[in-house]
Write a protein that holds these residues in place. Structure first.
Motif, PDB file in Angstrom:
ATOM      1  N   ARG A 145       0.623   3.536  -0.485  1.00 28.48           N
ATOM      2  CA  ARG A 145       0.184   3.791   0.779  1.00 28.48           C
ATOM      3  C   ARG A 145      -0.157   5.181   1.341  1.00 28.48           C
ATOM      4  O   ARG A 145       0.023   5.214   2.372  1.00 28.48           O
ATOM      5  CB  ARG A 145       1.096   2.977   1.872  1.00 28.48           C
TER       6      ARG A 145
ATOM      7  N   ALA B  44      -1.396  -0.019  -3.155  1.00 27.07           N
ATOM      8  CA  ALA B  44      -0.387  -0.849  -2.212  1.00 27.07           C
ATOM      9  C   ALA B  44       1.018  -0.098  -2.349  1.00 27.07           C
ATOM     10  O   ALA B  44       1.592  -0.377  -1.580  1.00 27.07           O
ATOM     11  CB  ALA B  44      -0.517  -2.203  -2.756  1.00 27.07           C
ATOM     12  N   VAL B  45       1.204   0.395  -3.504  1.00 25.33           N
ATOM     13  CA  VAL B  45       2.591   0.769  -4.087  1.00 25.33           C
ATOM     14  C   VAL B  45       2.715   2.289  -3.359  1.00 25.33           C
ATOM     15  O   VAL B  45       4.257   2.633  -2.752  1.00 25.33           O
ATOM     16  CB  VAL B  45       2.652   0.911  -5.465  1.00 25.33           C
TER      17      VAL B  45
ATOM     18  N   ILE C 109       2.490  -5.799   4.212  1.00 21.38           N
ATOM     19  CA  ILE C 109       3.038  -6.671   3.120  1.00 21.38           C
ATOM     20  C   ILE C 109       4.434  -7.048   3.179  1.00 21.38           C
ATOM     21  O   ILE C 109       4.799  -8.007   2.846  1.00 21.38           O
ATOM     22  CB  ILE C 109       2.746  -5.521   1.894  1.00 21.38           C
TER      23      ILE C 109
ATOM     24  N   ALA D 108      -1.114  -9.466  -7.300  1.00 19.77           N
ATOM     25  CA  ALA D 108      -2.024  -9.565  -6.160  1.00 19.77           C
ATOM     26  C   ALA D 108      -3.388  -9.386  -6.638  1.00 19.77           C
ATOM     27  O   ALA D 108      -4.302  -9.442  -6.008  1.00 19.77           O
ATOM     28  CB  ALA D 108      -1.807  -8.726  -5.173  1.00 19.77           C
TER      29      ALA D 108
ATOM     30  N   VAL E 240      -3.624  -1.326  -6.915  1.00 24.11           N
ATOM     31  CA  VAL E 240      -2.154  -1.264  -7.187  1.00 24.11           C
ATOM     32  C   VAL E 240      -1.690  -0.078  -6.651  1.00 24.11           C
ATOM     33  O   VAL E 240      -0.549  -0.048  -5.880  1.00 24.11           O
ATOM     34  CB  VAL E 240      -1.889  -1.638  -8.577  1.00 24.11           C
TER      35      VAL E 240
ATOM     36  N   ILE F 127      -7.046  -3.320   1.098  1.00 25.82           N
ATOM     37  CA  ILE F 127      -5.981  -2.150   0.690  1.00 25.82           C
ATOM     38  C   ILE F 127      -6.513  -1.006   1.064  1.00 25.82           C
ATOM     39  O   ILE F 127      -5.961   0.102   1.574  1.00 25.82           O
ATOM     40  CB  ILE F 127      -5.117  -2.407  -0.539  1.00 25.82           C
TER      41      ILE F 127
ATOM     42  N   SER G 264      -2.849 -11.168  -1.711  1.00 23.30           N
ATOM     43  CA  SER G 264      -3.533 -10.579  -2.919  1.00 23.30           C
ATOM     44  C   SER G 264      -4.337  -9.148  -2.212  1.00 23.30           C
ATOM     45  O   SER G 264      -4.186  -8.782  -1.034  1.00 23.30           O
ATOM     46  CB  SER G 264      -4.680 -11.391  -3.516  1.00 23.30           C
ATOM     47  N   LEU G 265      -4.859  -8.466  -3.192  1.00 27.12           N
ATOM     48  CA  LEU G 265      -5.547  -7.347  -2.722  1.00 27.12           C
ATOM     49  C   LEU G 265      -7.054  -7.300  -3.189  1.00 27.12           C
ATOM     50  O   LEU G 265      -7.254  -7.677  -4.285  1.00 27.12           O
ATOM     51  CB  LEU G 265      -4.942  -6.108  -3.420  1.00 27.12           C
TER      52      LEU G 265
ATOM     53  N   GLU H 132       4.502  -6.634  -7.540  1.00 20.61           N
ATOM     54  CA  GLU H 132       3.894  -7.703  -6.572  1.00 20.61           C
ATOM     55  C   GLU H 132       2.292  -7.268  -6.508  1.00 20.61           C
ATOM     56  O   GLU H 132       1.359  -7.979  -6.319  1.00 20.61           O
ATOM     57  CB  GLU H 132       4.354  -7.168  -5.282  1.00 20.61           C
ATOM     58  N   ALA H 133       2.200  -5.934  -6.528  1.00 28.11           N
ATOM     59  CA  ALA H 133       0.630  -5.460  -6.699  1.00 28.11           C
ATOM     60  C   ALA H 133      -0.240  -5.957  -7.803  1.00 28.11           C
ATOM     61  O   ALA H 133      -1.466  -6.241  -7.627  1.00 28.11           O
ATOM     62  CB  ALA H 133       0.467  -3.799  -6.478  1.00 28.11           C
TER      63      ALA H 133
ATOM     64  N   ALA I 267       4.324  -1.991  -1.374  1.00 29.01           N
ATOM     65  CA  ALA I 267       4.550  -3.115  -2.316  1.00 29.01           C
ATOM     66  C   ALA I 267       5.216  -2.592  -3.614  1.00 29.01           C
ATOM     67  O   ALA I 267       5.168  -1.457  -3.928  1.00 29.01           O
ATOM     68  CB  ALA I 267       3.314  -3.627  -2.738  1.00 29.01           C
TER      69      ALA I 267
END
Length: 668
Positions: free
Chosen positions: A574, A571-572, A541, A602, A568, A516, A552-553, A598-599, A594
């Protein structure tokens, strides 16, 4: 780690203190265990009380967790229920009201030994600065790292007269995709107009021409060497007419040449710089990494210790080392986990050639805490995975792209077109993996960045599964340049709806893991390299979600730092930044945002599933192992859907980690 973690401990002596001192508790726990009847009231059990994010499939938030003295979770539920009838010998760990207990973080793909080596480089770490939210050391001089030639000239290099003319200079993490290039002043003034076309010239001019120089690109897929380095690896030191060893081409690598056939100093893929690494091992700590981790730890001193503790301080309790290249490396990593106080677990993924050459078989943890086994889970979890590289690096201009994407003319990777793969075709992947696939005992990890590489990987996996069904999980590492059709194909394979060469493919459990940091650190650079559309589709995602693909990350450390809470947040949100001055920041590919939940999954339960460790790790459920992280705030409270500010997730403090229910590293 520090924080207001409150511990209420019984005055009764704990059983494990009779066996060994507290500092060695974690390292020696399994050797102290004795076969006795188990029960929740037994001395050595621990009750954790506070908000518990279990990460189970129901998203359960519990109040308490009861753990036995082996580190196995006995019960999860309401505090009042678990406290009822407990013996006074049970230790109670009471969390502060704002804190949460979670499964320990799991980095599903990184490179442990190179990460340690990076820690001892000092001025030879040439990485550009991180964006401001992720900058650990605000005092770092970012100006010297913002430009390629300034970064090179900042290296403090001892003269050949002191250390010898055959002593290599090693640098790491140069990144011309984000560092600007200016040859109008200073070292290299008036040289070639592009660093990538003639790195050899600039290493001679800006580092030294009297000693061999090897600079590794931050992508891990490129390297740069000077003339003296070629003399060190070419027979009798004669560069004219020198040919790369066969291993270079066989591994998908290349020593780049100019129009006259002269080496430019650009090396593509790890097999290309392998001969240079071998030549320099006699005078760098890397030699020790293959044989004696104790000596490496001693030689690296405080820097190596800090690198190890940094992983614990980030909340990590398990990592997957995703590219062990020899039996020596496997043994070195295993020995690290056996050092007293080592604070996390490691599972190994072995390069396919190494597994074939040595006739290796997959290994698992030496003991698991289950019925009939009176032991704790060891920190070495075995090596049960196989790794291959289908292509190289997106930012390193060596990803295998396919229509409608290609490297743009005028960008950092101008002239590279659709990039390159490490194989001639998907069938080459099949031929490479068939002997191991047919054993039916390994899980498989395939590095694939470009959409073309992912297509070849899925072609090969489909043909392998048609020939012989493999029951183990398959992981696509990076899966960077996304397309809806690619993700649908992965989903179809998972459901048993795959088709290859006009024939059906039995269900294959393909999962993906995303770097990520590509979004946060290289996202804006990708816009210039690939175009806005392709850059917005990296780490797709939403396509994973639509096709029910577990994702996953990961860090790919040393490529990006292993900081799961950063993953996290990235991903949330970006968010990406423009280098080198970070004046421009924006959201890249908002469709692929995400959720916080979800993160979090991950970096916990999904990575455990990738590596077939989910019966032991990844969530807080009865029967699993008590590997925990305590955070100073609840990440779910930062979900934008609940009015939270996700840009603060990376700032959540990590208070403590636990292995087998005991503080990691033997500390309270």
């Amino acid at each position: 780690m520090s924080g207001p973690l409150r511990r209420v401990v019984s005055t009764h002596p704990r059983a494990f203190l009779r066996c060994f001192n507290l500092g060695a508790a974690v390292a020696l726990l399994s050797s102290c265990a004795a076969p006795v009847e188990r029960g929740p009231a037994r001395p050595g059990s621990t009750l954790f009380v506070g908000k518990v994010l279990t990460m189970d499939d129901q998203g359960t938030i519990a109040e308490a967790v009861l753990v036995d003295d082996r580190g196995q979770i006995l019960k999860v539920g309401k505090a009042s229920d678990l406290q009822q009838g407990l013996s006074t010998s049970v230790e109670v760990v009471q969390l502060a009201p704002e804190q949460v207990l979670m499964p320990g973080f799991f980095d599903p793909h990184m490179h442990f030994l190179p990460t340690l080596l990076q820690s001892v480089l000092g001025t030879h770490d040439l990485a550009p600065c991180l964006p401001p939210p992720y900058r650990v050391d605000p005092s770092l001089d970012c100006s010297s790292r913002s430009e390629v030639l300034r970064a090179l000239s900042s290296m403090k290099v001892e003269p050949a007269s002191v250390v010898g003319s055959d002593s290599f200079v090693l640098g790491m993490n140069l990144d011309p995709s984000r560092q600007t290039f200016d040859n109008s002043t200073g070292c290299g003034k008036g040289g070639p107009a592009n660093f990538m076309t003639q790195p050899k010239f600039y290493l001679d001019a800006c580092v030294t021409k009297d000693r061999p120089v090897l600079i590794l690109d931050q992508s891990g897929h490129l390297a740069y060497v000077n003339q003296k380095a070629f003399e060190a690896v070419c027979p009798n030191g004669v560069v004219k007419g020198c040919k790369p060893p066969d291993s270079v081409g066989q591994g998908g690598g290349e020593w780049a040449t100019d129009a006259e056939g002269n080496f430019t100093g650009l090396l593509r893929e790890s097999s290309a710089y392998g001969p240079f690494m071998k030549a320099m091992q006699q005078n760098l700590p890397m030699a020790l990494m293959h044989s004696d981790p104790v000596k490496l730890a001693e030689q690296g001193g405080a820097e190596v210790e800090r690198a190890i503790q940094a992983l614990r301080n980030a909340g990590v309790t398990t990592i997957a080392d995703g590219g062990l290249q020899s039996v020596g490396q496997i043994n070195a990593v295993k020995r690290f986990t056996e050092l007293p106080g080592f604070p996390f677990r490691i599972t190994g993924v072995v390069v396919a050639d190494a597994a074939l050459d040595a006739g290796l078989k997959p290994t698992a943890p030496a003991c698991e805490p289950k019925a009939g086994n009176d032991c704790s889970l060891p920190k070495w979890l075995g090596a049960g995975g196989i790794k291959i590289w289908v292509d190289g690096s997106t930012q390193g201009c060596t990803a295998k792209l396919d229509s409608p994407y290609q490297y743009l003319e005028g960008g950092h990777c101008s002239g590279e077109g659709e990039g390159r793969a490490d194989y001639d075709s998907a069938q080459g992947i099949v031929d490479q993996l068939s002997p191991l696939w047919n054993q039916g005992t390994w899980r498989f990890n395939l590095h694939a960045n470009g959409n073309g590489a992912n297509t070849w990987a899925l072609d090969a996996l489909s043909r392998l599964q048609q020939a012989k069904e493999n029951p183990h999980r398959v992981l696509l590492i990076h899966n960077t340049v996304g397309q809806p059709a690619l993700s649908k194909r992965i989903g179809d394979l998972r459901k048993g709806a795959g088709v290859m060469d006009g024939k059906s493919v039995s269900a294959l459990d393909v999962q993906v893991t995303h770097l990520i940091g590509h979004v946060a650190y290289w996202g804006d650079a990708f816009v210039g390299m690939l175009g806005q559309e392709a850059a917005s589709e990296i780490d797709p995602i939403s396509y994973d979600r639509e096709n029910e693909i577990p994702f996953s990350l990961h860090s790919d450390s040393m490529v990006t730092p292993t900081r799961p809470l950063w993953f996290v947040e990235q991903a949330v949100t970006r968010r990406t930044w423009s280098y080198p001055d970070f004046t421009k920041t924006y959201v890249l590919g908002a469709r692929h945002l995400a959720t916080v939940e979800e993160a979090l999954r991950a970096v916990t339960v999904v990575p455990a599933r990738h590596h077939e460790l989910d019966t032991l790790l990844g969530s807080i459920e009865p029967g699993k192992v008590a590997d925990f992280v305590v955070l100073g705030a609840n990440p779910l409270d930062f979900d934008p859907a609940k009015g939270g500010d996700p840009t603060k997730i990376s700032q959540i403090p990590v208070i403590q980690t636990y292995l087998n229910g005991r503080p990691a590293g033997g500390q309270h």
